[in-house]
Design a protein around this motif. Structure first.
Motif, PDB file in Angstrom:
ATOM      1  N   TYR A 150      38.626  45.218  98.622  1.00  0.00           N
ATOM      2  CA  TYR A 150      39.096  44.580  99.850  1.00  0.00           C
ATOM      3  C   TYR A 150      38.892  45.529 101.035  1.00  0.00           C
ATOM      4  O   TYR A 150      38.477  45.118 102.121  1.00  0.00           O
ATOM      5  N   ILE A 151      39.203  46.808 100.814  1.00  0.00           N
ATOM      6  CA  ILE A 151      39.020  47.787 101.890  1.00  0.00           C
ATOM      7  C   ILE A 151      37.548  47.893 102.261  1.00  0.00           C
ATOM      8  O   ILE A 151      37.177  47.885 103.442  1.00  0.00           O
ATOM      9  N   SER A 154      36.403  44.911 104.268  1.00  0.00           N
ATOM     10  CA  SER A 154      36.955  44.814 105.617  1.00  0.00           C
ATOM     11  C   SER A 154      36.292  45.799 106.569  1.00  0.00           C
ATOM     12  O   SER A 154      36.469  45.688 107.778  1.00  0.00           O
ATOM     13  N   ARG A 160      34.706  38.822 111.363  1.00  0.00           N
ATOM     14  CA  ARG A 160      34.794  37.901 110.237  1.00  0.00           C
ATOM     15  C   ARG A 160      34.949  38.639 108.920  1.00  0.00           C
ATOM     16  O   ARG A 160      35.372  38.055 107.923  1.00  0.00           O
ATOM     17  N   LEU A 162      37.145  40.794 108.404  1.00  0.00           N
ATOM     18  CA  LEU A 162      38.582  40.915 108.165  1.00  0.00           C
ATOM     19  C   LEU A 162      39.125  39.661 107.494  1.00  0.00           C
ATOM     20  O   LEU A 162      39.874  39.750 106.512  1.00  0.00           O
ATOM     21  N   THR A 163      38.779  38.491 108.026  1.00  0.00           N
ATOM     22  CA  THR A 163      39.276  37.273 107.396  1.00  0.00           C
ATOM     23  C   THR A 163      38.681  37.095 106.002  1.00  0.00           C
ATOM     24  O   THR A 163      39.337  36.588 105.094  1.00  0.00           O
ATOM     25  N   ALA A 165      37.926  39.531 103.943  1.00  0.00           N
ATOM     26  CA  ALA A 165      38.660  40.435 103.062  1.00  0.00           C
ATOM     27  C   ALA A 165      40.045  39.874 102.767  1.00  0.00           C
ATOM     28  O   ALA A 165      40.532  39.940 101.633  1.00  0.00           O
ATOM     29  N   TYR A 166      40.695  39.290 103.766  1.00  0.00           N
ATOM     30  CA  TYR A 166      42.028  38.735 103.559  1.00  0.00           C
ATOM     31  C   TYR A 166      41.979  37.594 102.546  1.00  0.00           C
ATOM     32  O   TYR A 166      42.805  37.503 101.634  1.00  0.00           O
ATOM     33  N   LEU A 169      41.535  38.893  99.234  1.00  0.00           N
ATOM     34  CA  LEU A 169      42.770  39.490  98.756  1.00  0.00           C
ATOM     35  C   LEU A 169      43.679  38.437  98.151  1.00  0.00           C
ATOM     36  O   LEU A 169      44.204  38.615  97.047  1.00  0.00           O
ATOM     37  N   ILE A 170      43.864  37.316  98.859  1.00  0.00           N
ATOM     38  CA  ILE A 170      44.768  36.278  98.356  1.00  0.00           C
ATOM     39  C   ILE A 170      44.243  35.735  97.022  1.00  0.00           C
ATOM     40  O   ILE A 170      44.954  35.679  96.010  1.00  0.00           O
ATOM     41  N   THR A 173      44.268  38.434  94.152  1.00  0.00           N
ATOM     42  CA  THR A 173      45.586  38.774  93.640  1.00  0.00           C
ATOM     43  C   THR A 173      46.135  37.636  92.786  1.00  0.00           C
ATOM     44  O   THR A 173      46.746  37.881  91.736  1.00  0.00           O
TER      45      THR A 173
END
Lengths: 494, 117
Positions: A150-151, A154, A160, A162-163, A165-166, A169-170, A173
């Motif tokens: 994820y890091i 990002s 884009r 960042l979104t 990676a987010y 992440l969701i 996880t």
């Protein structure tokens, strides 16, 4: 002195390199450590493969800390493990060689040492997932590799990333937590977390609802991590907006390791007989695999951004790997494992080639690649080399894995499936041709940037292209180990 | 009536579904992370409640105590809690940067603004 501890060193070397990179804040020192650790991990993976192929019972067992399993954590290296670790470590080493100029171009100077730290954590996490023989340990290393990826994603170009990676992440996880639930239910039913021990205890519990629930939870969890259709939605943006070296590294390793977890859980822990004969897992995964093959290729044909196009292509190729598993014979599993290896080489080379394009021109949309063959001949040729592999042209590694896949389908008498495999390969011609047409058959616009990428980047890209062609001609290593691995997974081998 | 004795599993299922619902249904990025945490908390309760032994006390060796709860699920959940904390921290850091870059943390507004060049 070192040789008995190779399994532990395989994970420890990159894992310790990570805090070293943070402590020595200078970017050059961090890069040097990352470079050395990645190539050391590659060397260790080669040694482990040699050891495993030469060992009498086909597996090396290593007790972490000297604690005997099933109480202690065991690292168990067999043919499948060693094979996947070889490709992961190889891609890790090639990508870090590529990363020097590429990271300098794409990542701000104050953050580069942190980038290399995350890269080392990701590599150690992926190697740890592959080597461990303890089911919960898989979760821990899976999360180490996921968090660091994820890091890495990002850090990419534009907001884009960042979104993307987010979202990853969701999804990631939730997927890992589903896997955790499954392992918890298995522990509740059997009282152990060691994979070999689970494999012995589960057959004594036929029809146990806890075990069946665990079966389902792990399937969904691993499916999310491996981007099996329809749980693939995190992948296109994550690969498209990540830095070039990250796209190549993750595309060639992260989903492959998740496919490895799928094979390990369903063929080793649950056992081939329970998973395939009793639960029919092949029939569950096959429709999704076929859907992925067609959907991925079809969407890739219409994508204007070349990296996003390759990401959708990856979804289709993951469909091929899962299809091999879904055919659920030794030959099918061989084809799946083989495609895992070959796709890493092919897709890795294509993403690295796109990274070279980005280095010079600052964009990877196909519209802006007109006349690329005249401006950057070696890069365009490398992309074509990887593309031919994706299509499955003879003399490339992609042809070998498609061949085995078709043979596996025919062995079960499923002519329609063989036809579907060939049909979806035709779709690959369409999207690879879009780039080839733009690069070779359109004139370059005036004033377009020209000149090859720096030598480390070109050398790394061409190393993967050369490997792609080599393994399309001499398949003793790639097919030989894959067949051994499949034989031992499906029962009937060491 | 055995299902009354399985109340811990009912709580786990409720939290699991509630957490997943929040992740899917809520547009605010921080609320999604909260939903993710609720979902992970349900898994922690699943593990710990399965490790409880009837009449057992906390798994710390003490004089005069003979029956302990199973310590292994506790250890596994400590690891999983740490993973959850790290994931939440990373998620929140991403949300901060998304806010700086886009000016919003609502998923639907993000979709609109992403379509702008």
């Amino acid at each position: 002195m070192i040789l008995p501890h190779l399994p532990a060193l395989q994970v420890v070397v990159p894992l310790l390199a990570a805090p070293l990179c943070v402590v020595l804040r200078r970017n050059a020192a961090a890069y040097g450590i990352a470079f050395a650790a990645s190539w050391a991990a590659f060397a260790i993976s080669i040694l482990l493969l040699v050891q495993v192929l030469g060992s009498p019972d086909g597996a090396i067992s290593y007790e972490i800390g000297g604690w005997a399993p099933p109480w202690g954590i065991e690292y168990r290296v067999d043919a499948l493990n060693a094979y996947v670790m070889l490709i992961v470590a190889a891609i890790g080493a090639v990508a870090i060689t590529y990363a020097g100029p590429s990271v300098a171009r794409e990542i701000d100077e104050p953050r580069r040492y942190l980038f290399y730290t995350s890269y080392m954590l990701c590599l150690s996490g992926l190697l740890g997932v592959t080597i461990t023989g303890d089911a919960f340990n898989v979760f821990v290393f899976l999360e180490i590799s996921s968090l660091s990826s994820y890091i890495l994603i990002s850090a990419g170009r534009g907001r884009r990333a960042l979104t993307a990676a987010y979202r990853y992440l969701i999804f990631g996880t939730i997927g890992a937590t589903f896997y955790l639930i499954g392992i918890g239910l298995l522990y509740q039913a059997t009282g152990t977390l060691n994979m070999a021990d689970l494999a012995q205890r589960i057959p004594a519990l036929p029809g146990n609802r806890t075990v069946i629930a665990a079966f389902a939870f792990i399937a969904v969890g691993v499916g999310m991590k491996a981007a099996v259709f329809p749980l693939h939605v995190w992948l296109p943006n994550a690969y498209a907006y990540a830095p070039s070296v990250v796209s190549a590294f993750l595309a060639a390793t992260a989903t492959k390791v998740s496919i490895y977890v799928l094979l390990r859980v369903y063929l080793t822990i649950f056992g081939a007989e329970f998973s395939i004969a009793n639960m029919g897992i092949g029939y569950v995964f096959m429709p999704f695999a076929i859907a992925a093959m067609f959907m991925g290729s079809a969407v890739a044909i219409f994508e204007p951004d070349a990296k996003r196009m390759l990401a959708y292509s990856s979804i289709a190729q993951i469909g091929y790997m899962v299809l091999g598993f879904g055919i659920a014979t030794a030959l099918g599993v061989t084809a799946g494992i083989l495609h895992l290896f070959n796709h890493a080489l092919m897709k890795g080379s294509m993403f690295l080639a796109l990274g070279c394009v980005f280095y010079r021109t600052g964009a990877v949309t196909i519209e802006l690649m007109h006349g690329l063959a005249a401006r950057m001949p070696w890069t365009a040729a490398a992309f074509v080399g990887g593309g031919l592999g994706i299509i499955g042209v003879p003399l490339t590694a992609g042809f070998i894995s498609k061949w085995y896949l078709v043979m596996a389908a025919l062995e079960r008498g499923w002519w329609w499936l063989a036809a579907l495999i060939l049909l979806s390969s035709l779709l690959a011609i369409a999207y690879v041709w879009r780039v080839v047409e733009a690069a070779y058959f359109r004139p370059a616009p005036a004033g377009a940037p020209a000149g090859e990428a720096p030598l480390p980047m070109l050398a790394a890209t061409w190393a993967l292209v050369a490997a792609n062609v080599y393994f399309g001609i001499d398949t003793r290593l790639s097919v030989g180990v894959a067949e051994r691995a499949a034989a031992s997974l499906m029962g009937g081998g060491p | 009536m055995a299902w009354l004795g399985l109340y811990n599993y009912w709580i786990v299922v409720f939290l699991m579904i509630a957490g997943l619902y929040v992740v899917i249904a809520r547009e605010n990025l921080i609320k999604k992370l909260v939903g993710l945490n609720v979902f992970q908390a349900s898994v922690f309760i699943l593990y710990i409640s399965m490790g409880k032994v009837d009449g057992g006390t906390a798994p710390i060796v003490a004089e005069g105590i003979e029956v302990y709860s199973n310590p292994l699920p506790h250890v596994l959940i400590l690891t999983a809690i740490v993973v959850g904390v790290a994931t939440t921290a990373l998620g929140l850091a991403l949300v901060v940067r998304i806010n700086e870059a886009y000016g919003t943390i609502e998923d639907d507004e993000l979709d609109e603004r992403e379509r702008e060049p």
